[in-house]
Write a protein that holds these residues in place. Structure first.
Motif, PDB file in Angstrom:
ATOM      1  N   ALA A 140       0.850  -1.186   0.000  1.00  0.00           N
ATOM      2  CA  ALA A 140       0.000   0.000   0.000  1.00  0.00           C
ATOM      3  C   ALA A 140       0.889   1.240   0.000  1.00  0.00           C
ATOM      4  N   VAL A 141       0.747   2.082  -1.002  1.00  0.00           N
ATOM      5  CA  VAL A 141       1.656   3.209  -1.147  1.00  0.00           C
ATOM      6  C   VAL A 141       1.564   4.154   0.041  1.00  0.00           C
ATOM      7  N   ASP A 142       0.389   4.324   0.623  1.00  0.00           N
ATOM      8  CA  ASP A 142       0.244   5.239   1.751  1.00  0.00           C
ATOM      9  C   ASP A 142       0.867   4.697   3.031  1.00  0.00           C
ATOM     10  N   VAL A 143       1.165   3.401   3.062  1.00  0.00           N
ATOM     11  CA  VAL A 143       1.818   2.801   4.228  1.00  0.00           C
ATOM     12  C   VAL A 143       3.328   2.844   4.082  1.00  0.00           C
ATOM     13  N   VAL A 144       3.837   2.441   2.920  1.00  0.00           N
ATOM     14  CA  VAL A 144       5.294   2.382   2.749  1.00  0.00           C
ATOM     15  C   VAL A 144       5.893   3.731   2.382  1.00  0.00           C
ATOM     16  N   ALA A 145       5.083   4.654   1.887  1.00  0.00           N
ATOM     17  CA  ALA A 145       5.560   6.008   1.565  1.00  0.00           C
ATOM     18  C   ALA A 145       4.509   7.010   2.016  1.00  0.00           C
ATOM     19  N   PRO A 146       4.342   7.196   3.320  1.00  0.00           N
ATOM     20  CA  PRO A 146       3.282   8.074   3.825  1.00  0.00           C
ATOM     21  C   PRO A 146       3.385   9.485   3.246  1.00  0.00           C
ATOM     22  N   GLY A 147       2.248  10.007   2.791  1.00  0.00           N
ATOM     23  CA  GLY A 147       2.188  11.371   2.289  1.00  0.00           C
ATOM     24  C   GLY A 147       2.610  11.541   0.848  1.00  0.00           C
ATOM     25  N   LEU A 148       3.078  10.480   0.177  1.00  0.00           N
ATOM     26  CA  LEU A 148       3.610  10.635  -1.171  1.00  0.00           C
ATOM     27  C   LEU A 148       2.520  10.943  -2.190  1.00  0.00           C
ATOM     28  N   ARG A 149       1.387  10.258  -2.088  1.00  0.00           N
ATOM     29  CA  ARG A 149       0.299  10.554  -3.042  1.00  0.00           C
ATOM     30  C   ARG A 149      -0.218  11.975  -2.856  1.00  0.00           C
ATOM     31  N   ALA A 150      -0.413  12.368  -1.586  1.00  0.00           N
ATOM     32  CA  ALA A 150      -0.936  13.714  -1.322  1.00  0.00           C
ATOM     33  C   ALA A 150       0.047  14.783  -1.803  1.00  0.00           C
ATOM     34  N   ALA A 151       1.354  14.556  -1.584  1.00  0.00           N
ATOM     35  CA  ALA A 151       2.352  15.530  -2.027  1.00  0.00           C
ATOM     36  C   ALA A 151       2.420  15.597  -3.548  1.00  0.00           C
ATOM     37  N   VAL A 183      36.627 -16.434   3.354  1.00  0.00           N
ATOM     38  CA  VAL A 183      35.632 -16.410   4.422  1.00  0.00           C
ATOM     39  C   VAL A 183      36.201 -17.142   5.638  1.00  0.00           C
ATOM     40  N   ARG A 184      36.347 -16.430   6.746  1.00  0.00           N
ATOM     41  CA  ARG A 184      36.916 -17.017   7.953  1.00  0.00           C
ATOM     42  C   ARG A 184      35.850 -17.537   8.903  1.00  0.00           C
ATOM     43  N   ALA A 185      34.624 -17.042   8.786  1.00  0.00           N
ATOM     44  CA  ALA A 185      33.520 -17.534   9.623  1.00  0.00           C
ATOM     45  C   ALA A 185      32.213 -17.066   9.000  1.00  0.00           C
ATOM     46  N   TRP A 186      31.122 -17.793   9.282  1.00  0.00           N
ATOM     47  CA  TRP A 186      29.831 -17.407   8.717  1.00  0.00           C
ATOM     48  C   TRP A 186      28.698 -17.902   9.614  1.00  0.00           C
ATOM     49  N   ARG A 187      27.517 -17.296   9.407  1.00  0.00           N
ATOM     50  CA  ARG A 187      26.321 -17.694  10.160  1.00  0.00           C
ATOM     51  C   ARG A 187      25.099 -17.479   9.273  1.00  0.00           C
ATOM     52  N   LEU A 188      24.162 -18.430   9.323  1.00  0.00           N
ATOM     53  CA  LEU A 188      22.894 -18.322   8.603  1.00  0.00           C
ATOM     54  C   LEU A 188      21.780 -18.027   9.595  1.00  0.00           C
ATOM     55  N   ILE A 189      21.023 -16.976   9.338  1.00  0.00           N
ATOM     56  CA  ILE A 189      19.878 -16.597  10.171  1.00  0.00           C
ATOM     57  C   ILE A 189      18.641 -16.561   9.285  1.00  0.00           C
ATOM     58  N   ARG A 190      17.551 -17.143   9.760  1.00  0.00           N
ATOM     59  CA  ARG A 190      16.294 -17.134   9.004  1.00  0.00           C
ATOM     60  C   ARG A 190      15.230 -16.350   9.764  1.00  0.00           C
ATOM     61  N   TRP A 191      14.428 -15.603   9.005  1.00  0.00           N
ATOM     62  CA  TRP A 191      13.267 -14.892   9.542  1.00  0.00           C
ATOM     63  C   TRP A 191      12.086 -15.230   8.639  1.00  0.00           C
ATOM     64  N   ASP A 192      11.577 -16.417   8.768  1.00  0.00           N
ATOM     65  CA  ASP A 192      10.544 -16.888   7.844  1.00  0.00           C
ATOM     66  C   ASP A 192       9.177 -16.281   8.153  1.00  0.00           C
ATOM     67  N   GLY A 193       8.572 -15.668   7.135  1.00  0.00           N
ATOM     68  CA  GLY A 193       7.195 -15.200   7.233  1.00  0.00           C
ATOM     69  C   GLY A 193       6.952 -14.055   8.182  1.00  0.00           C
ATOM     70  N   THR A 194       8.008 -13.344   8.610  1.00  0.00           N
ATOM     71  CA  THR A 194       7.825 -12.330   9.645  1.00  0.00           C
ATOM     72  C   THR A 194       7.467 -10.950   9.105  1.00  0.00           C
ATOM     73  N   LEU A 195       7.826 -10.654   7.863  1.00  0.00           N
ATOM     74  CA  LEU A 195       7.557  -9.334   7.301  1.00  0.00           C
ATOM     75  C   LEU A 195       6.409  -9.434   6.297  1.00  0.00           C
ATOM     76  N   ALA A 196       5.188  -9.408   6.807  1.00  0.00           N
ATOM     77  CA  ALA A 196       4.020  -9.512   5.933  1.00  0.00           C
ATOM     78  C   ALA A 196       3.807  -8.199   5.193  1.00  0.00           C
ATOM     79  N   PRO A 197       3.532  -8.248   3.900  1.00  0.00           N
ATOM     80  CA  PRO A 197       3.337  -7.004   3.136  1.00  0.00           C
ATOM     81  C   PRO A 197       2.044  -6.301   3.547  1.00  0.00           C
ATOM     82  N   PRO A 198       2.075  -4.978   3.726  1.00  0.00           N
ATOM     83  CA  PRO A 198       0.861  -4.224   4.087  1.00  0.00           C
ATOM     84  C   PRO A 198      -0.004  -3.974   2.855  1.00  0.00           C
ATOM     85  N   THR A 199      -0.716  -4.998   2.398  1.00  0.00           N
ATOM     86  CA  THR A 199      -1.525  -4.857   1.192  1.00  0.00           C
ATOM     87  C   THR A 199      -2.699  -3.915   1.435  1.00  0.00           C
ATOM     88  N   PRO A 200      -3.229  -3.284   0.386  1.00  0.00           N
ATOM     89  CA  PRO A 200      -4.393  -2.407   0.574  1.00  0.00           C
ATOM     90  C   PRO A 200      -5.582  -3.130   1.209  1.00  0.00           C
TER      91      PRO A 200
END
Length: 491
Positions: free
Chosen positions: A195-206, A424-441
């Motif tokens: 939703a444009v008004d959520v991810v870029a507040p005020g952009l449509r009005a401006a 590469v001297r060291a590495w780590r894998l981190i998962r964040w599955d399904g945590t950032l839901a899109p703010p659809t209209p």
């Protein structure tokens, strides 16, 4: 018998901010968090370690804590800056510019603007980086983008999602080459679902007011000398939930982790709540002890969307709906020793267009981006050491399974380097599955209707990223407002 205290359900950033707002007002809240840690997507961990490091280097790595989740916050609105000031936490902007990798393998600097949408330069002319990204000033795509300057402010005002709005104003090439990788990298979702008004507040009005999307971007970003779009707590965002926890307890609040809330009922004194001990098995939460009932004068529901919907159903006759799912996200963090990275070839990092010749969706050169981390790495290890985060996972793509060999191949393509896995001297894998839901209209409309229905119930507030919209700035501002509205109830 003492009066019931307000209760906050959920210990992510929304719950912690709500509890802090109540605590600083003298309301002595009790916060319940089902997991054994606080902060949700804001989390930290020591540098990755391995046998490829010496004993002294492993000890040094254990002492440097970096963000493994959200690493910055949007400065818009000032809500996070005000919170940091209350907690005596310093912040700083990132260093270096950002780039994008196109489908044909070209590396392009991202124009100054909003979510990849370019603004105007000091002479109110199109950003030169826009022409470069669109194939030159004589290209059809560039001419289409310039039409935005003269088409008037009404065009696109009926577009709710970001993709439609950008396309209506500046054309599909701007969407595909700039906005899709930038917005997708930030929000882990396709622009069609945002939703444009959520991810870029005020952009449509401006845009309507200024008559041009590029002029609107310039106004909102204060171009050509913009303030920082994002900043980070010096030392890492993970310091924020730690400071909130300390402040809540110091002001009379109480925090109970590994305790889930499984029932919520209205009563004369406020609300009856049912709690029980919880253990974790992977991502699953499992009730592990007897249920205990308690009274709450007021309740802030700040847990994840599915759990919050279940609790709301106990007190409000509002139909549930299918919540949008976030994309699976995998971050591969690698500790690299190589002088090739000393000149920061892609500034603070790079985003990739879907279809680009790499599997990664983003590269963050973490110590190039955050000076405090660069200083700590150099002090601990000496010159030529770098920390990179390579991100994978887009909506609709197969579940990401990154490995070091593939990550190094992607880095070399993105930054035009010749690193090898041995660097590469060291590495780590981190998962964040399904945590950032899109703010659809559609989701935003459902949330507004649910919040309207909840206004008929005294003493309850609903907050969290699934309600407020994605981003720490949006969540902090919404959580503070929600808690403030309850203060009169709990006096």
């Amino acid at each position: 018998m003492s009066a019931p205290r307000p209760v906050v359900i959920g210990g992510g950033i929304a719950g912690l901010v709500a509890a802090w707002e109540l605590a600083r007002a003298g309301r002595r809240p009790i916060l319940y968090e089902a997991r054994g840690y606080l902060g949700g997507l804001i989390a930290g961990a020591p540098l990755p370690s391995s046998d490829h490091l010496t004993a002294d280097q492993r000890e040094a790595a254990a002492g440097i804590i970096t963000d493994i989740g959200a690493e910055s916050y949007a400065t818009r609105g000032g809500s996070v800056a005000n919170l940091l000031a209350e907690l005596n936490l310093a912040s700083a902007p990132p260093r270096g510019s950002s780039w994008v990798l196109t489908t044909d393998g070209m590396a392009l600097p991202i124009p100054q603007g909003i979510l990849g949408i370019a603004g105007l330069d000091a002479n109110c002319r199109p950003d030169k980086a826009l022409a470069t990204a669109l194939g030159g000033s004589e290209s059809a795509a560039y001419r289409e983008a310039l039409a935005d300057l003269t088409m008037g402010g009404d065009v696109g005002q009926d577009c709710d999602d970001l993709a439609s709005f950008v396309t209506a104003r500046m054309g599909s090439t701007v969407l595909e080459r700039l906005v899709r990788p930038v917005a997708g990298g930030i929000h882990s979702a396709a622009p069609e679902t945002l939703a444009v008004d959520v991810v870029a507040p005020g952009l449509r009005a401006a845009t309507k007011r200024c008559g041009s999307l590029q002029a609107a971007v310039s106004e909102l970003r204060q171009l050509p000398d913009p303030p920082p779009v994002v900043e980070q707590v010096v030392g890492g965002m993970h310091l924020l939930p730690e400071a909130l926890q300390t402040a809540i307890v110091a002001h009379g609040g109480e925090i109970r982790t590994r305790t889930g809330v499984f029932g919520l009922r209205r009563c004369d004194a406020g609300f009856d709540i049912d709690t029980a001990p919880v253990t974790t098995r992977g991502p699953d939460l499992i009730r592990s002890g007897p249920t205990t009932s308690a009274l709450a004068r007021a309740v802030v529901i700040a847990c994840s969307g599915p759990q919050a919907m279940e609790l709301v159903a106990h007190i409000c006759d509002y139909p549930t709906w299918q919540l949008p799912l976030g994309s699976p996200i995998a971050h591969l963090t690698v500790l690299v020793k190589s002088s090739q990275l000393n000149f920061h070839p892609r500034g603070s990092g790079m985003l990739t267009t879907p279809g680009a010749p790499v599997g990664a969706k983003a590269l963050t050169h973490m110590n190039a981006k955050w000076p405090w981390l660069d200083a700590e790495l150099t002090a601990a290890f000496g010159p030529d050491w770098h920390l990179l985060r390579i991100s994978y996972g887009r909506h609709g793509e197969p579940y990401p399974q990154p490995d070091v060999t593939g990550a190094i191949r992607d880095i070399n393509v993105m930054a035009d380097l010749t690193l090898s896995p041995a660097d590469v001297r060291a590495w780590r894998l981190i998962r964040w599955d399904g945590t950032l839901a899109p703010p659809t209209p559609d989701h935003r409309a459902q949330v507004r209707a649910l919040q309207t229905a909840l206004t008929a119930i005294d003493g309850v507030a609903l907050t969290g990223a699934w309600v407020a919209g994605s981003g720490i700035a949006a969540v902090v501002a919404h959580a503070r407002r929600s808690a403030t509205e309850l203060e009169e109830v709990v006096k």
